[in-house]
Design an enzyme around this catalytic site. Structure first.
Site, PDB file in Angstrom:
ATOM      1  N   SER A 159     -29.860 -23.498  16.682  1.00 40.97           N
ATOM      2  CA  SER A 159     -30.491 -22.186  16.851  1.00 40.97           C
ATOM      3  C   SER A 159     -29.478 -21.083  17.144  1.00 40.97           C
ATOM      4  CB  SER A 159     -31.499 -22.260  17.989  1.00 40.97           C
ATOM      5  OG  SER A 159     -30.872 -22.834  19.116  1.00 40.97           O
ATOM      6  N   THR A 188     -31.843 -19.586  21.581  1.00 35.32           N
ATOM      7  CA  THR A 188     -30.807 -18.567  21.780  1.00 35.32           C
ATOM      8  C   THR A 188     -30.014 -18.799  23.060  1.00 35.32           C
ATOM      9  OG1 THR A 188     -32.050 -16.903  20.619  1.00 35.32           O
ATOM     10  CG2 THR A 188     -30.536 -16.100  22.284  1.00 35.32           C
ATOM     11  N   THR A 216     -27.468 -15.740  18.677  1.00 33.64           N
ATOM     12  CA  THR A 216     -28.581 -16.491  18.087  1.00 33.64           C
ATOM     13  C   THR A 216     -28.502 -16.500  16.569  1.00 33.64           C
ATOM     14  OG1 THR A 216     -30.999 -16.752  18.174  1.00 33.64           O
ATOM     15  CG2 THR A 216     -30.181 -14.530  17.824  1.00 33.64           C
ATOM     16  N   ARG A 259     -34.840  -9.990   8.825  1.00 34.57           N
ATOM     17  CA  ARG A 259     -35.454  -9.855  10.159  1.00 34.57           C
ATOM     18  C   ARG A 259     -34.369  -9.952  11.248  1.00 34.57           C
ATOM     19  NH1 ARG A 259     -35.610 -13.160  15.035  1.00 34.57           N
ATOM     20  NH2 ARG A 259     -37.549 -12.742  16.113  1.00 34.57           N
ATOM     21  N   VAL A 260     -34.432  -9.042  12.183  1.00 37.76           N
ATOM     22  CA  VAL A 260     -33.576  -9.112  13.364  1.00 37.76           C
ATOM     23  C   VAL A 260     -34.498  -9.125  14.577  1.00 37.76           C
ATOM     24  CG1 VAL A 260     -31.861  -7.887  14.751  1.00 37.76           C
ATOM     25  CG2 VAL A 260     -31.623  -7.953  12.265  1.00 37.76           C
ATOM     26  N   GLY A 261     -34.233 -10.006  15.509  1.00 42.79           N
ATOM     27  CA  GLY A 261     -35.075 -10.107  16.701  1.00 42.79           C
ATOM     28  C   GLY A 261     -34.507  -9.323  17.867  1.00 42.79           C
ATOM     29  N   ASP A 262     -34.885  -9.748  19.053  1.00 35.85           N
ATOM     30  CA  ASP A 262     -34.480  -9.030  20.265  1.00 35.85           C
ATOM     31  C   ASP A 262     -33.028  -9.263  20.653  1.00 35.85           C
ATOM     32  OD1 ASP A 262     -35.157 -11.758  20.695  1.00 35.85           O
ATOM     33  OD2 ASP A 262     -35.245 -11.411  22.851  1.00 35.85           O
ATOM     34  N   THR A 295     -35.001 -15.042  26.047  1.00 33.40           N
ATOM     35  CA  THR A 295     -34.995 -15.963  24.908  1.00 33.40           C
ATOM     36  C   THR A 295     -36.445 -16.325  24.587  1.00 33.40           C
ATOM     37  OG1 THR A 295     -34.248 -18.129  24.115  1.00 33.40           O
ATOM     38  CG2 THR A 295     -34.651 -17.940  26.468  1.00 33.40           C
ATOM     39  N   GLY A 296     -36.676 -16.688  23.348  1.00 32.98           N
ATOM     40  CA  GLY A 296     -38.043 -17.005  22.919  1.00 32.98           C
ATOM     41  C   GLY A 296     -38.433 -16.116  21.757  1.00 32.98           C
ATOM     42  N   GLY A 333     -38.769 -13.227  19.811  1.00 31.75           N
ATOM     43  CA  GLY A 333     -38.135 -11.930  19.981  1.00 31.75           C
ATOM     44  C   GLY A 333     -39.086 -10.763  19.868  1.00 31.75           C
TER      45      GLY A 333
HETATM   46  C1  SD4 Z   1     -35.160 -14.196  18.263  1.00 34.23           C
HETATM   47  N1  SD4 Z   1     -35.144 -14.376  20.656  1.00 34.23           N
HETATM   48  O1  SD4 Z   1     -34.433 -14.002  17.302  1.00 34.23           O
HETATM   49  C2  SD4 Z   1     -34.589 -14.947  19.459  1.00 34.23           C
HETATM   50  C3  SD4 Z   1     -34.878 -16.400  19.273  1.00 34.23           C
HETATM   51  C4  SD4 Z   1     -34.850 -17.205  20.529  1.00 34.23           C
HETATM   52  O2  SD4 Z   1     -35.477 -19.017  21.719  1.00 34.23           O
HETATM   53  O3  SD4 Z   1     -34.434 -16.780  21.566  1.00 34.23           O
HETATM   54  N2  SD4 Z   1     -35.360 -18.395  20.541  1.00 34.23           N
HETATM   55  O4  SD4 Z   1     -36.343 -13.864  18.310  1.00 34.23           O
END
Ligand code: SD4
Length: 318
Positions: A48, A171, A189, A199-202, A222-223, A225
């Site tokens: 990940s 992450t 991450t 796509r870009v997350g948090d 984490t999680g 995003g």
């Molecule tokens: C995301 N927050 O790209 C990251 C993924 C992640 O546990 O943290 N997974 O959304």
């Protein structure tokens, strides 16, 4: 001040060991957290983050990351496809440009110009990651999802809770405080597996996946995003600490904002780690905390007492 390093998930020792090595010889928190994040990037068994990351729906891996010491000391890169260590490149953005964030092919080009070594002919996709993508793309249930929704991320909460610390891979966020009392954070991450390309997350967005202010504290998430981005999660937690919340209160309040504002699915998970701003004299330091919406999250902490992988201190939906 006694240094401390705190990172997300049970692979945390991979990050904390090199980070602690930096801190224990008097190095800076920034050097430490980047060393920690890069060690996770370079571990091909972690799927990940970094070189082991799972790809997007098109079968290509993209990496995001950021570093931060203060509102005027932050750097970030998103959607790197040719370089393995986003936090090191993010630091270069912070130190060498007047900007905070570079994205996509131009972020790769920046890394190249800065002398970072590209990942090589094979690119970022490991054989394991290719195999997982091939299974995913062959499943007819995923035909539309790759166009419109990406994939529901691999956060099968019950499975994670059952499988215990060693199976939980996501992450990596690393927060550290060094012997001079300076805070720093890094976040790296490969994002949500099989995400919609682009796509870009948090994680690389300052204030979402990571926020650090020497006058208030540090937090990282984490999680899923999108849940964190909808609430400026890390910024919120740091601002709560600025107003007097303890790290655990701040993390719980920031997560509660998510549980109240989103209709959560059973696989939705967000966890936060938070660290108080240092004060003169260890005994007054507000310390650190971890909290998660659901069970299954572990943090890893290293301090003078050694390294411990532990379950989140608070879980909102047990
Ligand atoms: C995301 N927050 O790209 C990251 C993924 C992640 O546990 O943290 N997974 O959304």
């Amino acid at each position: 001040m006694t240094p401390t390093v705190l990172s997300t998930w049970s692979f945390g020792p991979v990050a904390n060991n090199p980070a602690w090595e930096v801190l224990s010889r008097g190095g800076s928190a920034l050097d430490a957290v980047i060393a920690g994040a890069s060690a996770v990037d370079n571990d091909p068994t972690i799927n990940s983050v970094g070189i082991g990351g799972l790809p997007d729906a098109s079968g290509r891996v993209s990496l995001d990351g950021c570093v931060m010491e203060n509102p005027d000391r932050a750097g970030s890169v998103a959607c790197l496809r040719r370089f393995a260590n986003p936090c090191e490149i993010a630091r270069r953005v912070m130190e060498k440009t007047i900007h905070i964030m570079l994205v996509g092919e131009d972020a790769d080009r920046f890394a190249e110009r800065e002398g970072f070594a590209p990942i090589g002919e094979k690119g970022l996709l490991t054989d394991y990651a290719r195999g997982e993508w091939e299974k995913w793309i062959a499943d007819p249930r995923n035909l539309d999802r790759d166009k419109y929704r990406g994939w529901i991320p691999p956060l099968n909460v019950e499975e994670k809770a059952r499988s215990g610390p060693s199976q939980s891979h996501d992450t990596v966020c690393v927060l550290g405080v060094d012997s001079t009392g300076r805070l720093a954070g890094a976040c790296s991450t490969s994002g949500m597996a099989f995400k919609v390309p682009g796509r870009v997350g948090d994680s690389p967005i300052i204030g979402h996946g990571l926020y650090v202010d020497q006058e208030a504290g540090a937090a990282a998430a984490t999680g899923n995003g999108e849940l964190v981005m909808g609430t400026c999660g890390s910024f919120l937690a740091v601002e709560l600490m600025r107003r007097g919340a303890t790290p655990v209160e701040a993390a719980v309040d920031a997560l509660t904002r998510i549980t109240k504002r989103f209709a959560l699915g059973p696989d939705h998970q967000v966890a936060m780690i938070a660290m108080a701003k240092p004060v003169a004299g260890d005994e007054k330091w507000g310390g650190w905390a971890s909290a998660a919406i659901r069970p299954g999250f572990h943090h890893t902490v290293t301090d003078a007492g050694g390294t411990r992988v532990e379950a989140a201190q608070r879980v909102l939906i047990p």
